[in-house]
Design an enzyme around this catalytic site. Structure first.
Site, short mmCIF file in Angstrom:
data_model
loop_
_atom_site.label_atom_id
_atom_site.label_comp_id
_atom_site.label_asym_id
_atom_site.label_seq_id
_atom_site.Cartn_x
_atom_site.Cartn_y
_atom_site.Cartn_z
N LYS A 22 0.84 -1.22 0.00
CA LYS A 22 0.00 0.00 0.00
C LYS A 22 0.87 1.27 0.00
O LYS A 22 0.63 2.19 -0.77
CB LYS A 22 -0.89 0.00 1.24
N ASN A 23 1.89 1.30 0.86
CA ASN A 23 2.66 2.54 1.02
C ASN A 23 3.67 2.77 -0.10
O ASN A 23 4.33 3.81 -0.14
CB ASN A 23 3.32 2.58 2.39
N CYS A 116 -4.17 13.12 13.02
CA CYS A 116 -5.01 11.93 12.97
C CYS A 116 -4.84 11.17 14.28
O CYS A 116 -4.09 11.60 15.15
CB CYS A 116 -4.69 11.06 11.77
N ARG A 121 0.42 15.09 12.68
CA ARG A 121 1.07 14.70 11.43
C ARG A 121 1.44 15.96 10.66
O ARG A 121 0.77 16.34 9.70
CB ARG A 121 0.14 13.81 10.56
N ASP A 307 4.76 0.75 12.00
CA ASP A 307 3.53 0.13 11.50
C ASP A 307 3.37 -1.32 11.94
O ASP A 307 2.37 -1.96 11.62
CB ASP A 307 3.48 0.24 9.96
N ILE A 329 8.69 7.00 16.59
CA ILE A 329 8.24 7.69 15.37
C ILE A 329 6.98 8.51 15.68
O ILE A 329 6.90 9.69 15.36
CB ILE A 329 7.94 6.69 14.23
N ARG A 399 -8.60 -0.19 4.89
CA ARG A 399 -7.69 0.81 4.30
C ARG A 399 -6.37 0.19 3.88
O ARG A 399 -5.72 0.70 2.97
CB ARG A 399 -7.40 1.92 5.31
N1 EPU Z 1 7.13 14.49 10.45
C1 EPU Z 1 7.42 15.82 10.71
N2 EPU Z 1 7.26 16.72 9.69
C2 EPU Z 1 6.85 16.36 8.45
C3 EPU Z 1 6.58 15.01 8.18
C4 EPU Z 1 6.73 14.10 9.22
O1 EPU Z 1 7.77 16.19 11.82
O2 EPU Z 1 6.73 17.24 7.58
C5 EPU Z 1 7.30 13.51 11.54
C6 EPU Z 1 6.02 12.72 11.80
O3 EPU Z 1 5.15 13.42 12.66
C7 EPU Z 1 6.58 11.46 12.41
C8 EPU Z 1 7.88 11.25 11.64
O4 EPU Z 1 8.21 12.54 11.11
O5 EPU Z 1 6.89 11.67 13.76
C9 EPU Z 1 7.81 10.25 10.50
O6 EPU Z 1 6.69 10.51 9.68
P1 EPU Z 1 6.70 10.23 8.12
O7 EPU Z 1 6.66 11.53 7.40
O8 EPU Z 1 7.81 9.31 7.78
O9 EPU Z 1 5.29 9.52 7.92
P2 EPU Z 1 4.46 9.54 6.59
O10 EPU Z 1 5.36 9.59 5.45
O11 EPU Z 1 3.39 10.56 6.69
C10 EPU Z 1 4.43 6.97 6.16
C11 EPU Z 1 3.41 5.87 6.11
C12 EPU Z 1 2.89 5.59 7.51
C13 EPU Z 1 4.07 5.21 8.40
C14 EPU Z 1 5.12 6.31 8.38
C15 EPU Z 1 6.37 5.97 9.16
C16 EPU Z 1 2.41 6.14 3.92
C17 EPU Z 1 1.21 6.46 3.11
N3 EPU Z 1 2.30 6.28 5.24
O12 EPU Z 1 3.75 8.12 6.66
O13 EPU Z 1 2.02 4.46 7.38
O14 EPU Z 1 3.62 4.99 9.71
O15 EPU Z 1 5.51 6.59 7.01
O16 EPU Z 1 6.97 4.83 8.66
O17 EPU Z 1 3.44 5.76 3.39
C18 EPU Z 1 0.24 3.02 7.90
O18 EPU Z 1 0.47 2.43 6.83
O19 EPU Z 1 -0.54 2.58 8.78
C19 EPU Z 1 0.90 4.31 8.15
C20 EPU Z 1 0.50 5.17 9.08
#
Ligand code: EPU
Length: 422
Positions: A22-23, A116, A121, A307, A329, A399
């Site tokens: 998915k990701n 969320c 986020r 995850d 995280i 999802r």
């Molecule tokens: N963060 C920031 N600033 C940003 C972006 C992120 O501070 O601009 C912080 C977040 O709050 C968090 C950390 O950085 O503490 C890591 O977040 P990341 O940006 O890596 O998360 P994401 O890219 O939004 C993806 C996956 C998530 C998974 C995370 C971490 C997708 C669609 N989502 O989210 O997946 O938990 O990486 O590995 O790829 C799930 O599949 O259930 C899911 C939540």
């Protein structure tokens, strides 16, 4: 609304097919808009988040067709690169359209996704990346407006308070492939899904090196073409079923999975006493003896994935002794704790750590999940609990897990989906 009813206590045995990731599918589908040409993406999991992404692409004018696990995107008809709040609020992952839309159209307007249930986020790193590439970014009335005639390559550091960002890296990479000159992203995410996106971009004609390392280098090109691509398998889905097999004293073989992408989890399962072997690309998970408690800290890849934290906590609940999980995280991602405790678990929260006093068994109960992975953790708990467990709000599982009920039934679980009449 549907719920899952699980009669616990059945040993899982047999073979399971792992679906596409998915990701990886979400950013790759977003990247299809970087060109006017058609792309064909294979091994796409038909989960609700992917269907939402398809709907978003159609809303902005792309033609998308889907047959089995193949999705064809014709983005030539996109004219308005705007993502409204209504669209973005249903799936935070839609933020990964910001970079590609800005790169192709010179303008993008994307609603702020907000927080969320797993905690705040923020998208500051995404915005920092777009600005570093020369975009003018204005935050107004809940929207991110980004503008740039043509983006310019640069060197930027993309680490945040909790390390690298998966979708932040994806967004900057997708914007930089069409920028003028070279971009270097330092503290880039190393997750396999980011590598997969990079490989698809390379098939489109992008020039990228350093994928899978914290320093990704991109040489911008003028134009990209459509491409055919098959996405990697879902390591989180695979990890979930591996844990299920271990918890139920089972013997399950998983097909279409990459064990090396789950190194940190494999290490912990083996430490606990679970037998995991790989032969001809098939991974067999067996548990034959009493398990030992383990401690886990979630970290960016190649660390233990956040995850899989809830699923690992369910596992710890039935391993006698003290196990500890520290979440690095999403420090607030512990909503499953109270539900597991309702099933007879003994978990105490201490700051960003959960201390699990494991017992021999759990007791079935009606529980409610608050997010996708928390729901998965509760399903695993239900598989081993005495009596019946009802997991409501199944839409969370829809999802991200393709055919979860059918897959678990195939290996012997007593699980069914019912209308929740409460
Ligand atoms: N963060 C920031 N600033 C940003 C972006 C992120 O501070 O601009 C912080 C977040 O709050 C968090 C950390 O950085 O503490 C890591 O977040 P990341 O940006 O890596 O998360 P994401 O890219 O939004 C993806 C996956 C998530 C998974 C995370 C971490 C997708 C669609 N989502 O989210 O997946 O938990 O990486 O590995 O790829 C799930 O599949 O259930 C899911 C939540």
């Amino acid at each position: 609304m549907d719920k899952l009813v699980i009669e616990g206590g059945r040993r899982l045995e047999g073979t399971l097919e792992v679906s596409g990731a998915k990701n990886a599918a979400l950013p790759i589908l977003a990247a299809t808009v970087l060109t006017k040409e058609k792309s064909v993406i294979r091994n796409v999991p038909l989960v609700a988040d992917v269907l939402t992404m398809i709907k978003i692409l159609r809303t902005i004018g792309a033609k998308v067709s889907q047959a089995a696990d193949t999705v064809e995107v014709d983005p030539s008809g996109i004219t308005d690169p705007t993502l409204t709040y209504k669209i973005v609020s249903t799936m935070r992952g839609s933020i990964c359209l910001l970079g590609p839309l800005l790169a192709r159209f010179g303008y993008a307007k994307v609603s702020f996704p907000g927080g969320c249930v797993i905690g705040p986020r923020p998208i500051d790193l995404h915005i920092k990346g777009m600005k570093a590439l020369g975009a003018e970014v204005v935050l107004e009335h809940g929207y991110v407006h980004a503008k740039a005639k043509r983006l310019r390559g640069t060197r930027l550091y993309l680490g945040g308070a909790f390390g690298s960002s998966v979708l932040g890296t994806a967004n900057v990479m997708m914007a930089a492939v069409l920028a003028q000159g070279r971009t270097i992203i330092d503290s880039a995410a190393c997750e396999p899904e980011v590598v997969d996106l990079g490989n698809y971009l390379k098939k489109m004609g992008a020039k990228i090196s350093g994928l899978g390392s914290p320093s990704i280098e991109i040489e911008g090109v003028r134009k990209l073409s459509g491409a055919q691509y098959s996405i990697i398998s879902d390591r989180i889905e695979a990890g979930t079923y591996m844990i299920a097999a271990a918890m139920t004293k089972g013997d399950v073989t998983l097909r279409n999975m990459n064990l090396h992408m789950l190194g940190a989890m494999l290490d912990k399962l083996r430490d606990a006493g679970v037998q995991v072997t790989e032969k001809n690309g098939h991974v067999r998970v067996r548990r034959q003896r009493v398990l030992r408690p383990v401690s886990v800290t979630t970290l960016p890849y190649p660390g233990f994935p956040t995850d899989l934290q809830a699923q690992m906590m369910a596992f710890m609940c039935v391993v006698p002794g003290i196990s500890v999980i520290t979440e690095k995280i999403y420090p607030e991602r512990f909503m499953h704790v109270s539900e597991l405790n309702r099933m007879g678990a003994n978990i105490m929260l201490e700051g960003h750590s959960a201390i699990v006093n494991g017992k021999k068994t759990l007791s079935g109960a009606p529980v409610m999940a608050s997010d996708l992975r928390a729901s998965a953790g509760l399903v695993l708990a239900g598989l081993v609990a005495e009596g019946s467990t009802e997991v409501s709000r199944v839409y969370h599982l829809d999802r991200g897990y393709e055919g979860l009920v059918g897959k678990l039934q195939k290996v012997g679980a007593r699980i069914r989906r019912e209308k929740d009449l409460r």
